[in-house]
Design an enzyme around this catalytic site. Sequence first.
Site, PDB file in Angstrom:
ATOM      1  N   CYS A   1     -23.539  31.500 -12.660  1.00  0.00           N
ATOM      2  CA  CYS A   1     -23.920  32.776 -12.041  1.00  0.00           C
ATOM      3  C   CYS A   1     -24.050  33.865 -13.104  1.00  0.00           C
ATOM      4  O   CYS A   1     -23.033  34.405 -13.562  1.00  0.00           O
ATOM      5  CB  CYS A   1     -22.890  33.158 -10.992  1.00  0.00           C
ATOM      6  SG  CYS A   1     -23.238  34.745 -10.209  1.00  0.00           S
TER       7      CYS A   1
ATOM      8  N   CYS B   1     -22.761  37.319 -12.082  1.00  0.00           N
ATOM      9  CA  CYS B   1     -21.292  37.408 -12.025  1.00  0.00           C
ATOM     10  C   CYS B   1     -20.708  37.504 -13.436  1.00  0.00           C
ATOM     11  O   CYS B   1     -19.797  38.287 -13.688  1.00  0.00           O
ATOM     12  CB  CYS B   1     -20.676  36.167 -11.374  1.00  0.00           C
ATOM     13  SG  CYS B   1     -21.425  35.649  -9.846  1.00  0.00           S
ATOM     14  N   ASP B   2     -21.192  36.680 -14.340  1.00  0.00           N
ATOM     15  CA  ASP B   2     -20.496  36.477 -15.620  1.00  0.00           C
ATOM     16  C   ASP B   2     -21.243  36.994 -16.849  1.00  0.00           C
ATOM     17  O   ASP B   2     -20.684  36.995 -17.951  1.00  0.00           O
ATOM     18  CB  ASP B   2     -20.220  34.978 -15.820  1.00  0.00           C
ATOM     19  CG  ASP B   2     -19.330  34.414 -14.717  1.00  0.00           C
ATOM     20  OD1 ASP B   2     -18.527  35.176 -14.167  1.00  0.00           O
ATOM     21  OD2 ASP B   2     -19.452  33.219 -14.416  1.00  0.00           O
TER      22      ASP B   2
END
Length: 302
Positions: free
Chosen positions: A130, A133-134
């Site tokens: 992701c 997300c990261d």
Amino acid sequence: MYDIIIIGAGPAGLTAAIYARRAAKSVLVLEAKFYGGQIINTPDIENYPACAHVSGYDFAGKIYEQAKALGAEILYEKASEIKDNGDEKEVITDEGSHLARAVIIATGSKNRKLGLEGEDELIGRGVSYCATCDGAFYRKKAVAVVGGGNTALEDALYLADIVEKVYLIHRRDSFRGDEATAELLKGRGNVEFVLNSTVTKLNAQNTLESVEVTDNSGKTRTLEVSGLFVAVGRIPENKEFGELVKLDENGYIVAGEDCVTSARGIFAAGDNRVKTVRQLVTATADGAVAATEAIKYLKEKI
Ligand code: NAP
């Protein structure tokens, strides 16, 4: 008989439980593995409104406790089938069966993995599924994205704004994703296409240090990257319900923003339904919508 059975105790399912309990409906949540769903593996959530930093584990724990405190019943059983007898739905599990007047399927989807040695162990330490997300954890570092669909192309574009260098590794010489996005990537000075190539090895001490890619002629190259974003598609966890509700060609449940499926009284919430943005915030939003629609459906039945 329960008013609503929710299959899946991820953010979508647990949010649906919160909304249904607050409307005084009796609720059973069935979970095959552990509560929290895929978010439990995210070390730090930075994109959920009002939570600048929260671990996926803590976030999942808080929704779980909230749903339990409101009176949702949660059982760890794997649902294998829904029998639709009109006003009565029977959910068959590996332990038995449960009856409800409405069902919300919130089973999510799982990442397709590359199947490389060390891939699972390096999740959160270099391997990610992701970018939104990261990505921020790799600021000013070199990363690789693997895949040739829209997710991989958009991930590469997103990361190019944050990191120093992006290698986009794809197994063919043309992309499955949109030409326009591929053109945008070509214009980025810090994006290098590594085509006709697959990732064949992950090199790590404690965290990822480099990946080996092998091209179609068998030549191997080492890319020094601290992040590998795997974007080779997702697998929705819907196969048990394909006889009952309509699925699209990729196996996602066909349900619009109202979370209503092709079967009366059966709703879909979260990553397992057809949608364009699969994020924590859209999963919880689906939970609220699906529960509200289910409550409306129950009211019409009285
Ligand atoms: P996808 O379109 O299925 O693409 C998966 C990519 O991964 C393909 O390029 C495939 O290669 C490659 N791949 C699959 N297995 C692999 C393996 N084991 N090793 C290496 N490469 C592998 O998946 P997606 O990109 O996640 O997109 C899913 C759906 O969501 C698509 O319909 C997409 O258009 C849509 N989507 C839309 C948007 C948007 O509208 N903005 C954004 C993201 C996603 P091949 O091409 O060789 O098969």
